[in-house]
Design an enzyme around this catalytic site. Structure first.
Site, PDB file in Angstrom:
ATOM      1  N   SER A 129      -0.774  -0.382   1.203  1.00 36.17           N
ATOM      2  CA  SER A 129      -0.724   1.054   1.485  1.00 36.17           C
ATOM      3  C   SER A 129      -0.563   1.901   0.228  1.00 36.17           C
ATOM      4  O   SER A 129      -0.773   3.111   0.268  1.00 36.17           O
ATOM      5  CB  SER A 129       0.412   1.368   2.461  1.00 36.17           C
ATOM      6  N   ASP A 350      11.190   7.400   3.833  1.00 42.11           N
ATOM      7  CA  ASP A 350      10.180   6.661   3.071  1.00 42.11           C
ATOM      8  C   ASP A 350      10.320   6.983   1.588  1.00 42.11           C
ATOM      9  O   ASP A 350       9.906   8.050   1.131  1.00 42.11           O
ATOM     10  CB  ASP A 350       8.781   7.018   3.571  1.00 42.11           C
ATOM     11  N   HIS A 353       6.271   5.216  -0.488  1.00 45.86           N
ATOM     12  CA  HIS A 353       4.972   5.861  -0.653  1.00 45.86           C
ATOM     13  C   HIS A 353       5.157   7.227  -1.309  1.00 45.86           C
ATOM     14  O   HIS A 353       6.272   7.599  -1.672  1.00 45.86           O
ATOM     15  CB  HIS A 353       4.277   5.970   0.701  1.00 45.86           C
TER      16      HIS A 353
END
Length: 373
Positions: A129, A350, A353
């Site tokens: 990702s 998160d 990311h």
């Protein structure tokens, strides 16, 4: 556009599926007449951190009012996971930082120029990702540079593509978090450290940008395999850095056997850091949540993560020239650039990311500099 975070692929797309995908989505004109239209470089790229005498990856962050390169609302390719402004992030200062190398000035990203250099080319990001993060960023940056150009978007299983048919350019993403294969067998899901059947889907590209590390540390319910196969030995678990080295070495052998460096240029997207532990930057009670500015200076208190040494060792062992986009330190300084809680329907915080627009745009600006300088 739904997205399962870091969803690992268990089956490689067949060659037939990939062929159909290319024929349907790729409008490819006559190839450029010279490799110099794609690359303006003569030095070997193996593990190189310097371009024309400039170390692109040693520097500091400065405020630049001309940033960002695009608005998230104007880019059709951003997944909710990365669209921090849409999902309520209240501050915008993190959008205004530019990377300034110590030893040179880097060219401002020009998506139109990149499309002209890449005319008739196929570019593929391969990885997890974080590759998705960088792929969506590049697609948005180019889209903003040529607002009148036609585009198409497709996503099927592990393969996605953004195509600019006026230029015959397709930018693919192949999702495979370990690069090596995960195969379902009678005993369960097996991570095979010496197998890359998925590599059949990476062939025929003009540019390959690889990435892997994020998933090698996952345990428990987030671990997508049940056993590791290391040669003739099947084990329940093993030291993850050792497993990473063996898996990356298999990838390196695949590249050396399958990539013609006179036709295909290879990059490795360096280790992307996380910011879950504030103690790493002397703020023990914090994580990335609420952070609004980078760390000052050009070094990170805890130094580089051990995975960077594995990458360096493997790249230096290869016959094929591979350009290391050494993004680790500059990204470590950006504790402010994560989605934290502003990532669509995803729960939790998160700190792995990155928001778009945001830090991956700098990764792509450095990719652009490596190509044109």
């Amino acid at each position: 556009m739904a997205l399962l975070r870091c969803r690992p692929n268990s089956l490689a797309i067949t060659a037939l599926h990939l062929t159909i995908f290319f024929l349907f989505f790729l409008v490819r004109p006559q190839r450029a007449s010279s490799e110099q239209q794609l690359w303006n470089t003569t030095a070997a790229l193996r593990g190189r951190k310097q371009t024309g005498g400039c170390n692109l990856f040693q520097g500091n962050w400065v405020v630049d009012a001309s940033y960002p390169f695009y608005e998230s609302s104007s880019c059709p390719f951003i997944d909710p996971e990365f669209d921090c402004q849409k999902y309520g992030r209240p501050d915008t200062q993190y959008l205004k930082y530019a990377w300034r190398p110590d030893s040179c000035a880097i060219p401002r990203f020009n998506g139109g120029e990149l499309l002209r250099r890449w005319r008739g080319k196929k570019i593929m990001f391969v990885g997890d990702s974080l590759s998705l993060n960088m792929w969506e960023s590049l697609s948005c940056m180019i889209h903003a540079s040529v607002p009148g150009a036609k585009t198409s978007f497709a996503r099927k299983e592990s393969l996605s593509a953004v195509t600019f048919p006026d230029y015959g350019v397709s930018i693919f993403l192949y999702r495979t978090p370990y690069l090596v294969d995960i195969v379902r067998e009678n005993i369960g899901r097996v991570l095979k450290l010496d197998s890359i059947e998925a590599g059949k889907s990476w062939q025929g590209m003009d540019v390959l940008i690889f990435n892997s590390w994020h998933w090698w540390t996952h345990t428990g319910k987030s671990q997508p395999w049940d056993y590791i196969q290391d040669g003739g030995r099947v084990v329940k678990d093993m030291d993850r850095l050792s497993a990473y080295y063996k898996g990356l070495s298999t990838w390196a052998k695949w590249v050396d056997l399958n990539v013609d460096s006179s036709k295909t240029k290879v990059f490795f997207q360096g280790i992307s850091p996380t910011h879950y532990q504030g103690k790493d930057w002397h703020s023990p009670k914090k994580n990335c949540m609420g952070e609004q500015s980078p760390l000052s200076g050009s070094t990170y208190p805890t130094g580089a993560p051990p995975a960077t040494s594995v990458v360096s060792k493997v790249l230096n062992s290869m016959k094929t020239p591979v350009y290391l986009l050494d993004i680790t330190t500059l990204s470590q300084l950006r504790k402010d650039a994560h989605p934290s809680t502003y990532s669509g329907d995803h729960s939790g915080t998160d700190c792995s990311h990155w928001c778009l627009p945001g830090l991956p745009d700098t990764w792509n600006q450095l990719l652009y500099a490596a190509i044109v300088m």
